[in-house]
Design an enzyme around this catalytic site. Structure first.
Site, PDB file in Angstrom:
ATOM      1  N   ASP A  41       9.146   3.916  -0.120  1.00 48.73           N
ATOM      2  CA  ASP A  41       7.895   3.689  -0.846  1.00 48.73           C
ATOM      3  C   ASP A  41       7.664   2.197  -1.095  1.00 48.73           C
ATOM      4  OD1 ASP A  41       5.631   4.435  -2.153  1.00 48.73           O
ATOM      5  OD2 ASP A  41       6.614   5.210  -3.943  1.00 48.73           O
ATOM      6  N   ASP A  42       6.517   1.701  -0.698  1.00 47.40           N
ATOM      7  CA  ASP A  42       6.122   0.314  -0.996  1.00 47.40           C
ATOM      8  C   ASP A  42       7.067  -0.723  -0.390  1.00 47.40           C
ATOM      9  OD1 ASP A  42       4.354   1.786  -2.576  1.00 47.40           O
ATOM     10  OD2 ASP A  42       4.307   0.326  -4.181  1.00 47.40           O
ATOM     11  N   CYS A  96      -0.231   5.071  -1.727  1.00 46.93           N
ATOM     12  CA  CYS A  96       0.799   6.099  -1.460  1.00 46.93           C
ATOM     13  C   CYS A  96       0.253   7.404  -0.892  1.00 46.93           C
ATOM     14  CB  CYS A  96       1.573   6.419  -2.733  1.00 46.93           C
ATOM     15  SG  CYS A  96       2.384   5.006  -3.498  1.00 46.93           S
ATOM     16  N   HIS A 152       3.129  12.427  -1.712  1.00 46.81           N
ATOM     17  CA  HIS A 152       3.151  11.828  -3.043  1.00 46.81           C
ATOM     18  C   HIS A 152       3.610  12.885  -4.050  1.00 46.81           C
ATOM     19  CE1 HIS A 152       2.161   8.595  -5.763  1.00 46.81           C
ATOM     20  NE2 HIS A 152       1.556   9.441  -6.563  1.00 46.81           N
ATOM     21  N   ASP A 175       5.401   3.453   3.547  1.00 46.14           N
ATOM     22  CA  ASP A 175       4.037   3.979   3.416  1.00 46.14           C
ATOM     23  C   ASP A 175       2.935   2.911   3.365  1.00 46.14           C
ATOM     24  OD1 ASP A 175       4.565   3.210   0.792  1.00 46.14           O
ATOM     25  OD2 ASP A 175       3.799   5.055  -0.120  1.00 46.14           O
ATOM     26  N   HIS A 176       3.307   1.642   3.301  1.00 44.60           N
ATOM     27  CA  HIS A 176       2.346   0.521   3.428  1.00 44.60           C
ATOM     28  C   HIS A 176       3.084  -0.778   3.161  1.00 44.60           C
ATOM     29  CE1 HIS A 176       2.432   0.849  -0.919  1.00 44.60           C
ATOM     30  NE2 HIS A 176       2.061   2.097  -0.804  1.00 44.60           N
TER      31      HIS A 176
HETATM   32 CA   LIG Z   1       3.596   3.630  -1.752  1.00 47.36          CA
END
Ligand SMILES: [Ca+2]
Length: 490
Positions: free
Chosen positions: A37-38, A76, A130, A330-331
Site C-alpha cells: 500500500d502506498d 487505494c 480496500h 497500488d500507486h
Molecule cells: Ca494506497
C-alpha cells in the site's frame, strides 16, 4: 519418412522441455499476488541506493521489473478495484473510496473470480481490495484480515490520548466518519514489537500457512493474494527497520513547490497526513521531514522482509517451481515533492507511477528491466495468458507476456490514469515522452496540462501553453480523443 518422424520427435521433446517448468504439479501454474500500500517505486532494484529492499530485489532478479508501470487511479480503492477487475475506473465507475464494485457492476467477473471459475482456489489475506470494500465473489472463501494492531504500544497510547482530547474538544477530524479517528495516532513509530506482533507480519504468517496447505494438494491450482498495509502512513515497524536508516543523511525533496502553471484545482493532493497526532501545524521542520522519511523507508524495509518470507515459503514448499509471483503497489507517493506529504491523490507522475515485478517459475530472460509502458489493468490479461486460461475479452488491459519474453518489446503506446477533482474528471495519458492531462467538467472549458517527462520527470512545470509544443499538443489531443473521447464523459 524417417527424417519427418525424427523432426516430429525433436519437436515433441523441445515442447516438453519448454513446458516442463510449468507442469511440475499440474497443467496450470499458481499465482501469488503480493500487494503493498502506498509504496512508490523507491526500491534498490528501481535504482535507489538508500533503500534496503534485498527481498524485492531478489524477486526482480528472477523476473521482470516494469520501470514504467502506471496505476489507473492514484487512490487505494479505485486503483485496487481497477487492477482486480481488469477494467478502467471509467468502466467500473469507482473513482472514490466507499462504493463496492458490485454497486456499479453487479454481474462483473473479476480477475480472481475468472480464475475461480476455471478451477483455481482463490484467497485473499490482508489489504488486497480496500479494507471494508471487499468483493466476496472474487474469492473461494471470505478474505482474511489480521486482528493484530497497526500501531505498537506507544503509538496506541498516543492514539487513545489524542482521541480523548478530540472528544473533549468536540473535534471531528476529516474525513467525517468512523475511520477518521484513526488519523489521530502518530505518523510514525519505531516499536519494540516484533514483526509478527504487528498486522503485516501476522498477515505474512497466515499467508505462509496457506501456502503450506496448498503444497499438500499440488493438483489444486491457486491464486493467492497477500496484501500489506505498509508503507501507507502511519509508518509503523519494529525498531530494527528504523535503525537501517540514518536520519541525518536522508535526502529531502528539491522541488518543494506546486507544479508551476498547472490549473489550481489539479495541483492538489490529499491532506489527511496533517491529521496524524505528531504532525505540527505550519511548515514542517527539517528534522521532522527527515524523521518522516526514515519512517517511510523503515516501513518499506519491513514490507520487504515480509515479501522475503513469502518467497522463502515458496522455495521451501517446492511451490516456487510452479508459481508465478506478481509484486504490485497500488500507486505512487509524495514525501515532500510539490509540498505534498504522505499523499497521492492526483494525476501526476509521482502519484500514478507504481512498482511492479512479475516473475515466472524458472524464467528464461530473468533479471530484466523493461521501459515499456504498462498499466495495472494489464495484470489480469497477463496472468490469464501465462496460466493458459481462455482469453477474456471483457478485461480491458493487454497481456505483458511479450515484455517478459523480450523487455525491448512494446505492448501499449500510452498508459492512462484518472482523477476526479472539484467536479472535473481528469484523464492523464502517459506516452513515451509526455504526460498529457485533460480535465473536463460540464459547462466549463476543457483544461489541459503537458509535462515533458524527459526533461521534467517529476512534473514541475506545465508547458501546455508553450508555442513550441503546439504541434505535439494537437497530436496528443487527437490520440487521447481517439482512445477516450470527451463525449463519453471520459
Ligand atoms: Ca494506497
Amino acid at each position: 519418412m524417417k527424417n519427418q518422424l525424427a523432426t516430429r520427435w525433436i519437436a515433441v521433446v523441445v515442447t516438453g522441455l519448454m513446458c516442463g517448468a510449468l507442469n511440475a504439479a499440474n497443467d496450470r501454474p499458481n499465482v501469488l499476488l503480493i500487494c503493498s500500500d502506498d509504496m512508490r517505486p523507491q526500491l534498490h532494484c528501481y535504482g535507489d541506493p538508500t533503500v534496503q529492499s534485498p527481498n524485492i530485489d531478489r524477486l526482480a532478479a528472477r523476473g521482470t521489473l516494469f520501470n514504467r508501470s502506471y496505476v489507473q487511479q492514484a487512490l487505494c480503492s479505485p486503483s485496487r478495484i481497477s487492477m482486480l477487475s481488469g477494467r478502467y475506473p471509467t468502466t467500473t465507475q469507482i473513482l472514490n473510496i466507499g462504493p463496492t464494485l458490485r454497486s456499479t457492476m453487479p454481474d462483473i467477473t473479476t480477475v480472481p473470480q475468472y480464475f475461480k471459475t476455471h478451477g483455481y482456489d482463490c484467497r485473499s489475506f490482508g489489504k488486497v481490495y480496500h479494507v471494508g470494500i471487499d468483493d466476496d465473489a472474487s474469492w473461494s472463501v471470505p478474505a482474511w484480515h489480521s486482528k493484530k494492531p497497526r500501531y505498537g504500544a506507544a503509538g496506541q497510547r498516543a492514539l487513545v490520548a489524542r482521541r480523548k482530547e478530540y472528544a473533549q474538544k468536540g473535534i471531528t477530524p476529516p474525513p467525517k466518519g468512523k475511520g477518521a479517528i484513526f488519523y489521530a495516532g502518530p505518523a510514525f513509530e519505531a516499536t519494540k514489537l516484533g514483526d509478527d506482533e504487528l498486522l503485516d507480519g501476522d498477515t505474512t504468517v497466515h499467508g505462509i500457512e496457506q501456502l503450506r496447505e496448498y503444497a499438500k494438494i499440488p493438483e489444486q491450482p491457486f491464486f493467492l493474494a497477500v496484501g500489506f498495509s505498509n508503507p501507507h502512513v502511519p509508518w509503523v515497524a519494529p525498531k530494527k527497520y528504523f535503525d537501517m536508516y540514518d536520519c541525518g543523511s536522508l535526502s529531502l525533496a528539491k522541488n518543494e513547490f506546486l507544479p508551476k502553471g498547472a490549473p489550481p484545482f489539479a495541483a492538489t493532493s490529499g491532506a489527511d497526513f496533517l491529521w496524524y497526532g505528531n504532525v505540527q501545524s505550519g511548515p514542517l521542520t527539517e528534522t521532522f521531514k527527515r524523521e518522516c522519511l526514515q519512517g517511510y523507508l523503515a516501513a518499506i524495509s519491513y514490507v520487504d522482509a515480509q515479501v522475503g518470507r513469502l518467497l522463502d515459503a515458496l522455495d521451501n514448499t517446492g511451490l516456487a517451481e510452479n508459481t508465478i509471483v506478481v509484486f504490485w503497489t497500488d500507486h505512487g507517493y509524495y514525501m515532500g515533492e510539490h509540498t505534498w506529504w504522505g499523499a497521492k491523490h492526483n494525476n501526476y507522475e509521482g502519484a500514478t507511477r507504481n512498482a511492479m515485478i512479475i516473475a515466472l517459475p524458472n524464467q528464461e530472460a530473468s533479471g530484466q528491466m523493461t521501459d515499456a509502458l504498462v498499466q495495472s489493468v494489464d495484470i489480469g490479461p497477463t496472468l490469464v495468458d501465462l496460466c493458459g486460461l481462455p482469453t477474456n475479452a471483457n478485461f480491458e488491459g493487454r497481456s505483458l507476456k511479450p515484455l517478459i519474453e523480450d523487455p525491448m518489446e512494446s505492448v501499449n503506446d500510452a498508459a492512462f490514469s484518472w482523477y476526479p477533482k472539484r467536479g472535473y474528471l481528469g484523464v492523464a495519458m502517459r506516452s513515451d515522452r509526455w504526460r498529457f492531462v485533460r480535465w473536463t467538467k460540464k459547462g466549463k472549458p476543457t483544461q489541459y496540462e503537458l509535462y515533458d517527462q524527459q526533461n521534467d520527470p517529476q512534473n514541475d512545470v506545465n508547458v501546455f501553453g508553450e508555442k513550441q509544443h503546439a504541434a505535439e499538443v494537437e497530436k496528443l489531443k487527437e490520440q487521447l480523443e481517439n482512445r477516450f473521447p470527451i463525449e463519453e464523459g471520459r
